[in-house]
Design a protein around this motif. Structure first.
Motif, short mmCIF file in Angstrom:
data_model
loop_
_atom_site.label_atom_id
_atom_site.label_comp_id
_atom_site.label_asym_id
_atom_site.label_seq_id
_atom_site.Cartn_x
_atom_site.Cartn_y
_atom_site.Cartn_z
N ALA A 97 -17.03 -44.28 -73.66
CA ALA A 97 -16.51 -43.01 -73.18
C ALA A 97 -15.27 -42.71 -73.97
N PRO A 98 -15.45 -42.09 -75.06
CA PRO A 98 -14.30 -41.86 -75.92
C PRO A 98 -13.27 -40.99 -75.23
N VAL A 99 -12.09 -41.43 -75.31
CA VAL A 99 -11.01 -40.67 -74.67
C VAL A 99 -10.38 -39.76 -75.70
N PRO A 100 -10.34 -38.52 -75.39
CA PRO A 100 -9.74 -37.60 -76.36
C PRO A 100 -8.25 -37.86 -76.52
N THR A 101 -7.84 -37.73 -77.69
CA THR A 101 -6.43 -37.96 -77.96
C THR A 101 -5.80 -36.62 -78.31
N PRO A 102 -4.60 -36.43 -77.91
CA PRO A 102 -3.93 -35.20 -78.33
C PRO A 102 -3.84 -35.19 -79.84
N PRO A 103 -4.40 -34.22 -80.45
CA PRO A 103 -4.40 -34.20 -81.90
C PRO A 103 -3.00 -34.09 -82.46
N VAL A 104 -2.80 -34.87 -83.48
CA VAL A 104 -1.48 -34.89 -84.08
C VAL A 104 -1.37 -33.79 -85.14
N ASP A 105 -2.35 -33.71 -85.96
CA ASP A 105 -2.35 -32.63 -86.92
C ASP A 105 -3.78 -32.11 -87.09
N PRO A 106 -3.91 -30.94 -87.69
CA PRO A 106 -5.24 -30.31 -87.74
C PRO A 106 -6.29 -31.18 -88.40
N ALA A 107 -5.89 -31.91 -89.43
CA ALA A 107 -6.85 -32.74 -90.14
C ALA A 107 -7.43 -33.78 -89.21
N VAL A 108 -6.54 -34.37 -88.44
CA VAL A 108 -6.98 -35.39 -87.50
C VAL A 108 -7.87 -34.77 -86.43
N ALA A 109 -7.44 -33.61 -85.94
CA ALA A 109 -8.22 -32.92 -84.92
C ALA A 109 -9.61 -32.60 -85.45
N ASP A 110 -9.63 -32.16 -86.67
CA ASP A 110 -10.90 -31.81 -87.30
C ASP A 110 -11.81 -33.03 -87.36
N LEU A 111 -11.20 -34.13 -87.75
CA LEU A 111 -11.96 -35.37 -87.87
C LEU A 111 -12.47 -35.80 -86.50
N GLN A 112 -11.62 -35.63 -85.51
CA GLN A 112 -11.99 -35.96 -84.14
C GLN A 112 -13.18 -35.14 -83.69
#
Lengths: 600, 351
Positions: free
Chosen positions: A220-235
């Motif tokens: 159950a992957p826990v969403p993480t607050p994205p740090v930067d857009p690249a990371v968010a995108d990867l997420q």
């Protein structure tokens, strides 16, 4: 003009036709003997006739590296692919460059084609990347296989938000995955600190660790607050990725730049997993050697790796970092062409340039991984341009069809020659046979010599060559008949016709040869086989006409059957409409002049 | 001897003969018409490019009882693409699926095996990336260009530049006809076709070279006589080598025909068939062009030469003079040359 020279040459040849015949006879005997002595009594058959798989790879030119596709790199790639294929235990598989940017891999029948294709065709770029996060392949629709090993996911860099425990499994090993508990081994990676390690000194502690904490729960992957857009995108990509789907799997790690993080799919046992991976730390080129060996002490298969000096430093650095982290971030992924092939975890910094991966390997999977590691580092990336798989049954059928076509073609030509040239046809037929013997023996010998393989287009070329070879005889025969029409008797006719026929034959054969040579040099694959056969038979045509047909003609011109112009000899002056010089003008038409200014 | 042999003798002596050179504009017209037809067909219908040029897969199955229609359905379903299914002489099927990438082909093959009730391991697969055919074609063009340059240089040295140019035009003409036939009939263009087409290069020239060789010999001392113009000599040369040309062409076509019918009959479409079909068409075109186009073109080029113009003038003047003298000069132009009785001291030129 040049009369003495021209006059002498034919006379000379006429004087010793035996010499030429002896020469060609010796050549035939020598070639045949060579064929039997080297046990190459049949031409080596190409994949399309013998059955097997032929893969054509094309080097892709990468943007920014316009000169990457060069001879050195191509040869390196051939060497690597060759070793890889041999690593599969394939015998007689051949790998060769063709043209500037193609590599042809021919794998004979009886080899696990799928496996070969996977290793040969799709492997290109190998990287070691740190694992940032891992999840089961399809969280939305979990695989039914119980052996799926779930892992926590992590986002961002160095921010573990894990739950459960990681349980890195063996690399893609369907056989090992069948044993559920045994498969639940983590791969431990360990190397002694000393520069000269011994396999016995290392042991797989990690395996025990993860075995102790198995978790069967779905991730159950826990969403993480994205740090930067690249990371968010990867997420986001990671969340959406469904590695159980083939198209997604293929697209996942494709085109990932080594210096950027990426998502990737891979097989874990029988299930698919997905990863977020950090930038590549070690490249496949840093691996000096790797092989699957059996660890005598523990009685299990492991993969030993040896790094280059530079690679050793890089590897020490990354393992040093990883060892301090928690699962799954203490793992690194071995990524081949965007696909995770193994994700061992690290318990300590590995210095000294040697390392081993252990846990859950079968002999096959250990050797496969060893192969991929040692030969995974191609200097170029390739794409599969064509893959041809021919079963032995169809191959045999094609060969049969080719041979039947050749036989029918030959018979038709022989019939035509017999009807039209009668006795002369026998000279042509025997010449064709000589040509056939030479072609066959040379092809057989070349199988070993230069790796020539008779494929379907080559058979075509040989059949087409029947016509080319017969053409030379026709040119000569027609010349002889023209001379007889001039009123000459056979013996001078044979000699006078020769220099002129010779020139025509040489000029036209040269043009044929030029076409074959250009085709051979410029083209790839199947076309080459065709061009080669055509070129070879054109050359042999010249040899046969010069050393066999002409001398035999000279000899036979002395026989009564031919010289008296027997009706069945094909040289009957009456039937040819010869005008004996003495009876010049029965007809009102012009009379062939006995004087030949050009030759006299 | 056979009638053809008899004809050969007559042709050789110039007793019979066809005025190839004199009627050359008729044949130029025919060729231009064919070329235009080919160009129109190419523009309107285009070529039916095989799977090798589009990317996709060709599967060949062993003997199966499944009908073509059912197999098409199964193949469409398995691949999600449009497929073409043909039955082979062996009872097997040839299934072409365009747009199938090499990666997913393995699973389609498995599926097909199950659907068609044959062992998937017995299915042959020919998987082609979309750029493969293009590469073959590109290499073919490169080869064509290199070959043409080399052959023009060679022919210019071995013969002369006019012959080289004429041979080149004849060659392009042959290729055009072959491509035109492919466009018209809609035969599939495969790498095999390209191989065949490239082979035509050498072969078409073989015939042309044989004719040119005769012409070169016949025209050797042409300016030293005043009886025949270059056209006359050229026409005699064509007629004299006609039997040879026919024979070489027939003998070359026989094995190719065997290949064509066996290749087609036994294996359905395939490499054998593809190569031999384009060879067959090209060889026939090559024989035609070497007789009707190449040599007349040489004449056209050659007769522009001042020396030849002068010769023609001299010959015509002489003929006019002979005609004026009396009607004993039998000006039969059927053989492409006037047949002159008892004139001139020099022997009659051989071709």
């Amino acid at each position: 003009m040049a009369a003495p020279k021209k006059g002498r040459r034919p006379t000379g040849a006429q004087g010793r036709p035996g010499r030429a015949l002896a020469f060609i006879l010796i050549a035939m005997v020598a070639l045949t003997a060579g064929m039997f002595l080297s046990h190459q009594t049949t031409p080596r058959l190409g994949i399309d006739l013998a059955g097997g798989t032929s893969i054509t790879l094309k080097a892709k030119s990468e943007p920014g590296k316009p000169d990457a596709v060069n001879e050195t790199n191509m040869n390196t790639a051939v060497g690597i692919i060759d070793r890889r294929v041999n690593g599969l235990g394939v015998t007689e598989a051949e790998v060769q460059t063709q043209g500037r940017d193609h590599i042809i891999v021919n794998i004979p029948k009886g080899v696990n084609e799928q496996q070969a294709r996977e290793q040969v065709g799709t492997t290109a770029q190998l990287y070691f990347r740190p694992v940032l996060a891992f999840a089961d392949g399809a969280p939305a629709a979990p695989e039914t296989k119980p052996s799926a090993s779930p892992s926590p996911s992590a986002g961002g860099s160095g921010a573990p938000k894990a739950e459960g425990s990681s349980k890195p499994s063996a690399p893609a090993t369907p056989s090992s995955s069948a044993t559920s508990q045994g498969r639940v081994l983590s791969e431990a990676l360990k190397a002694p600190g000393t520069p000269t390690p011994s396999p016995s000194a290392s042991e797989s502690k990690k395996a025990d660790d993860s075995k102790a904490t198995p978790s069967a729960s779905a991730p159950a992957p826990v969403p993480t607050p994205p740090v930067d857009p690249a990371v968010a995108d990867l997420q986001a990509k990671f969340a959406a990725l469904d590695c159980t789907k083939e198209d997604q799997r293929a697209a996942a790690g494709k085109g990932a730049k080594p210096e950027e993080p990426t998502v990737a799919c891979g097989q874990r046992g029988s299930a698919w997993g997905k990863w977020i991976l950090g930038p590549a730390q070690v490249a496949g080129t840093d691996v000096k050697d790797a092989k699957g060996v059996i660890d005598q002490q523990r009685g299990q298969w492991i993969v030993q790796m040896q790094f280059t000096d530079k690679g050793a430093d890089k590897f020490a650095k990354i393992t040093g970092e990883l060892a301090t982290k928690q699962a799954p971030q203490n793992q690194f992924a071995i990524v081949l062409d965007g696909k995770v092939i193994s994700d061992p975890s690290v318990s300590q910094a590995l210095t000294g340039g040697n390392a081993e991966i252990s846990g859950g390997f079968t002999q096959q999977s250990a050797q496969d991984l060893g192969n991929m590691l040692s030969y995974g580092a191609l200097p170029l990336s390739f794409q599969e341009d064509s893959v041809t798989t021919v079963t032995a049954a169809l191959g045999g059928e094609q060969l049969k069809a080719g041979l039947i076509a050749g036989a029918i073609g030959l018979v038709l030509v022989v019939i035509y020659l017999l009807v039209y040239y009668r006795g002369l046809a026998f000279i042509a037929i025997v010449s064709l046979m000589v040509s056939a013997v030479l072609t066959y023996t040379i092809m057989s010998l070349l199988g070993k010599g230069i790796g020539f393989a008779l494929n379907l287009p080559a058979v075509c070329g040989a059949i087409v060559a029947i016509g080319i070879t017969a053409d030379s005889f026709i040119v000569y025969f027609e010349r002889i008949r023209d001379e007889i029409r001039e009123g000459r008797t056979l013996r001078p006719a044979v000699e006078r016709a020769w220099p002129r026929a010779r020139r025509t034959i040489l000029v036209s054969d040269f043009v044929s040869f030029l076409a074959a040579a250009v085709l051979f040099i410029v083209t790839v694959g199947k076309v080459q086989g065709f061009a080669f056969t055509l070129g070879l038979t054109t050359l042999l045509d010249v040899v046969v006409v010069f050393l066999f047909t002409k001398p035999v003609m000279t000899l036979l011109a002395r026989t009564k059957f031919f010289s008296s112009g027997h009706p069945w000899s094909g040289l009957d002056p009456k039937r040819l409409g010869a005008k004996p010089p003495l009876r010049r003008s029965r007809r009102t038409g012009p009379v062939p002049a006995p004087v030949d200014a050009k030759e006299a | 001897m056979s009638k053809l042999g008899d004809l050969g003798a007559k042709l050789y002596r110039g007793e019979v003969g066809y005025d190839f050179v004199g009627k050359r504009f008729v044949w130029y017209g025919v060729s231009i018409l064919i070329t235009i037809t080919a160009a129109v067909a190419l523009a309107v219908q285009g070529l039916n490019m095989g799977i090798e040029f589009k990317g996709g897969a060709v599967f060949t199955t062993p003997k199966t009882s499944v009908s073509v229609a059912r197999a098409t359905e199964a193949a469409d379903k398995a691949s999600g693409q449009h497929s073409i299914v043909q039955e082979l002489g062996t009872g097997g099927l040839r299934i072409q699926i365009s747009g199938l990438d090499t990666k997913s082909a393995a699973s389609v093959k498995q599926q097909l095996g199950a659907d068609l009730k044959v062992d998937a391991a017995q299915i042959n697969a020919d998987l082609v990336g979309p750029s493969w055919g293009e590469q073959i074609a590109n290499k073919a063009w490169t080869g064509l260009a290199i070959f043409m340059v080399l052959v023009v240089v060679y022919l210019a040295i071995a013969f002369e530049w006019r012959m080289a140019v004429a041979a080149l035009i004849a060659l392009v003409h042959d290729l055009t006809i072959t491509v035109g036939v492919y466009a018209l009939v809609g035969f599939e263009v495969t790498p095999g076709t390209v191989i065949g087409l490239l082979t035509i290069l050498g072969y078409s020239l073989y015939d042309t070279v044989v004719v040119f060789d005769g012409l070169k010999e016949g025209a050797k001392d042409i300016t030293k006589q005043t009886r025949y113009t270059f056209s006359d000599v050229a026409n005699r040369s064509i007629n004299g080598t006609l039997v040879r040309s026919i024979n070489t062409t027939v003998v070359a076509l026989l094995p190719v025909a065997a290949l064509l019918f066996i290749g087609g009959g036994f294996l359905g479409a395939g490499m054998l068939n593809d190569i031999s079909l384009s060879l067959f068409v090209g060889l026939a075109a090559g024989a035609y062009s070497s007789i009707f186009i190449a040599t007349p073109l040489v004449v056209d080029l050659k007769e522009r030469e001042p020396a030849m113009k002068a010769l023609t003038k001299r010959v015509l003047a002489k003929r006019a003079a002979a005609a004026a003298k009396g009607e004993d000069a039998d000006a039969d132009t059927d053989g492409g040359e006037p047949q002159v009785v008892s004139q001139g001291g020099q022997g009659r030129r051989r071709r």
